[in-house]
Scaffold this motif. Sequence first.
Motif, PDB file in Angstrom:
ATOM      1  N   ASP A  45      23.409 -24.336 -18.825  1.00  0.00           N
ATOM      2  CA  ASP A  45      24.774 -24.818 -18.580  1.00  0.00           C
ATOM      3  C   ASP A  45      25.108 -26.049 -19.408  1.00  0.00           C
ATOM      4  O   ASP A  45      26.273 -26.307 -19.711  1.00  0.00           O
ATOM      5  N   LEU A  46      24.103 -26.839 -19.744  1.00  0.00           N
ATOM      6  CA  LEU A  46      24.325 -28.107 -20.419  1.00  0.00           C
ATOM      7  C   LEU A  46      23.107 -28.448 -21.265  1.00  0.00           C
ATOM      8  O   LEU A  46      21.964 -28.254 -20.827  1.00  0.00           O
ATOM      9  N   VAL A  47      23.361 -28.939 -22.464  1.00  0.00           N
ATOM     10  CA  VAL A  47      22.300 -29.452 -23.340  1.00  0.00           C
ATOM     11  C   VAL A  47      22.679 -30.876 -23.742  1.00  0.00           C
ATOM     12  O   VAL A  47      23.807 -31.113 -24.195  1.00  0.00           O
ATOM     13  N   PHE A  48      21.753 -31.807 -23.567  1.00  0.00           N
ATOM     14  CA  PHE A  48      21.972 -33.184 -23.993  1.00  0.00           C
ATOM     15  C   PHE A  48      20.939 -33.538 -25.053  1.00  0.00           C
ATOM     16  O   PHE A  48      19.742 -33.303 -24.860  1.00  0.00           O
ATOM     17  N   VAL A  49      21.409 -34.119 -26.157  1.00  0.00           N
ATOM     18  CA  VAL A  49      20.527 -34.465 -27.265  1.00  0.00           C
ATOM     19  C   VAL A  49      20.614 -35.961 -27.548  1.00  0.00           C
ATOM     20  O   VAL A  49      21.691 -36.497 -27.794  1.00  0.00           O
ATOM     21  N   ASP A  50      19.460 -36.622 -27.480  1.00  0.00           N
ATOM     22  CA  ASP A  50      19.358 -38.032 -27.849  1.00  0.00           C
ATOM     23  C   ASP A  50      18.023 -38.173 -28.578  1.00  0.00           C
ATOM     24  O   ASP A  50      17.008 -38.529 -27.983  1.00  0.00           O
ATOM     25  N   ALA A  51      18.045 -37.859 -29.864  1.00  0.00           N
ATOM     26  CA  ALA A  51      16.781 -37.754 -30.602  1.00  0.00           C
ATOM     27  C   ALA A  51      17.012 -38.127 -32.061  1.00  0.00           C
ATOM     28  O   ALA A  51      17.926 -38.878 -32.384  1.00  0.00           O
ATOM     29  N   VAL A  52      16.188 -37.579 -32.938  1.00  0.00           N
ATOM     30  CA  VAL A  52      16.226 -37.911 -34.361  1.00  0.00           C
ATOM     31  C   VAL A  52      17.487 -37.333 -35.006  1.00  0.00           C
ATOM     32  O   VAL A  52      17.701 -36.120 -34.989  1.00  0.00           O
ATOM     33  N   PHE A  53      18.316 -38.203 -35.592  1.00  0.00           N
ATOM     34  CA  PHE A  53      19.582 -37.770 -36.177  1.00  0.00           C
ATOM     35  C   PHE A  53      19.403 -36.679 -37.224  1.00  0.00           C
ATOM     36  O   PHE A  53      20.213 -35.750 -37.306  1.00  0.00           O
ATOM     37  N   MET A  54      18.360 -36.770 -38.031  1.00  0.00           N
ATOM     38  CA  MET A  54      18.186 -35.808 -39.118  1.00  0.00           C
ATOM     39  C   MET A  54      18.081 -34.376 -38.614  1.00  0.00           C
ATOM     40  O   MET A  54      18.364 -33.426 -39.346  1.00  0.00           O
ATOM     41  N   GLU A  55      17.693 -34.211 -37.360  1.00  0.00           N
ATOM     42  CA  GLU A  55      17.516 -32.872 -36.806  1.00  0.00           C
ATOM     43  C   GLU A  55      18.730 -32.399 -35.999  1.00  0.00           C
ATOM     44  O   GLU A  55      18.727 -31.283 -35.475  1.00  0.00           O
ATOM     45  N   TYR A  56      19.772 -33.222 -35.908  1.00  0.00           N
ATOM     46  CA  TYR A  56      20.936 -32.857 -35.104  1.00  0.00           C
ATOM     47  C   TYR A  56      21.566 -31.518 -35.507  1.00  0.00           C
ATOM     48  O   TYR A  56      21.937 -30.726 -34.627  1.00  0.00           O
ATOM     49  N   PRO A  57      21.744 -31.221 -36.804  1.00  0.00           N
ATOM     50  CA  PRO A  57      22.337 -29.915 -37.133  1.00  0.00           C
ATOM     51  C   PRO A  57      21.535 -28.744 -36.566  1.00  0.00           C
ATOM     52  O   PRO A  57      22.108 -27.775 -36.055  1.00  0.00           O
ATOM     53  N   ARG A  58      20.218 -28.835 -36.631  1.00  0.00           N
ATOM     54  CA  ARG A  58      19.388 -27.743 -36.101  1.00  0.00           C
ATOM     55  C   ARG A  58      19.423 -27.731 -34.576  1.00  0.00           C
ATOM     56  O   ARG A  58      19.401 -26.663 -33.950  1.00  0.00           O
ATOM     57  N   TYR A  59      19.512 -28.900 -33.963  1.00  0.00           N
ATOM     58  CA  TYR A  59      19.647 -28.958 -32.505  1.00  0.00           C
ATOM     59  C   TYR A  59      20.953 -28.306 -32.062  1.00  0.00           C
ATOM     60  O   TYR A  59      21.005 -27.627 -31.035  1.00  0.00           O
ATOM     61  N   LEU A  60      22.011 -28.527 -32.836  1.00  0.00           N
ATOM     62  CA  LEU A  60      23.296 -27.926 -32.482  1.00  0.00           C
ATOM     63  C   LEU A  60      23.216 -26.408 -32.519  1.00  0.00           C
ATOM     64  O   LEU A  60      23.710 -25.722 -31.611  1.00  0.00           O
ATOM     65  N   VAL A  61      22.609 -25.874 -33.568  1.00  0.00           N
ATOM     66  CA  VAL A  61      22.468 -24.420 -33.680  1.00  0.00           C
ATOM     67  C   VAL A  61      21.705 -23.862 -32.478  1.00  0.00           C
ATOM     68  O   VAL A  61      22.115 -22.859 -31.871  1.00  0.00           O
ATOM     69  N   GLU A  62      20.603 -24.511 -32.123  1.00  0.00           N
ATOM     70  CA  GLU A  62      19.823 -24.053 -30.974  1.00  0.00           C
ATOM     71  C   GLU A  62      20.613 -24.200 -29.683  1.00  0.00           C
ATOM     72  O   GLU A  62      20.556 -23.342 -28.791  1.00  0.00           O
ATOM     73  N   SER A  63      21.363 -25.277 -29.549  1.00  0.00           N
ATOM     74  CA  SER A  63      22.131 -25.510 -28.325  1.00  0.00           C
ATOM     75  C   SER A  63      23.170 -24.428 -28.102  1.00  0.00           C
ATOM     76  O   SER A  63      23.340 -23.927 -26.979  1.00  0.00           O
TER      77      SER A  63
END
Length: 217
Positions: free
Chosen positions: A124-142
């Motif tokens: 239902d919800l994904v929260f990301v507070d981590a390494v900025f360089m990986e944000y694009p890949r985190y978004l895809v997974e989210s």
Amino acid sequence: MSAQRGYPRGSLDEDETLLDARARGEDFGCVPIEPAEGAALRFLATAVRAKAVVEVGTGVGVSGLWLLRGMTPDGVLTSIDIEPEHQRSARVGFLEAGYPSSRLRLINGTALDVLPRLADGAYDLVFVDAVFMEYPRYLVESIRLLRPGGVVALSGALPGEELDELAGHPDHQAVREVQRMCREDAALVLWPLPLGTGLLIAAKALPSAPPDQLSRR
């Protein structure tokens, strides 16, 4: 960016449980999210009636506590962090706050190794507070992990002085890229929220009926 301007006095006060977690963060050298961001996470978890939440970056549990407070009583928090000591501290804080182990799924490891193993459309919800360089890949997974109507919140991903200071750095480029990805994805509904270090929030759009079907209702 004035994160807390305009809020009723006392509305963002943290109780002893959160203050203790924040103090543990200082001991570890962690920088937890600000109270305004925490309150926003609790609101989002409540608004989407979150039963299954993924957190990238456990830290010492400050953001997790805010999320758990907004989730359904049987909701499970899946939180990923590469630092085992941080997670052990977070678990202690969760248990002391009254959240049983059955509501906690703390995974020690690299998020980009763990996220692909989580189920499609199950959160239902994904929260990301981590390494900025990986944000694009985190978004895809989210986006893959979220159900329709689910929400992803990316901490620190809004324009501002802190991001401007990174100009020319790969972190800056990654955040700009994730902003672009959100703007150009027609399946996302954006809400930039200038609280704390800034939250870039995107909801996975609900499927809609074709216009001809709507006209016949």
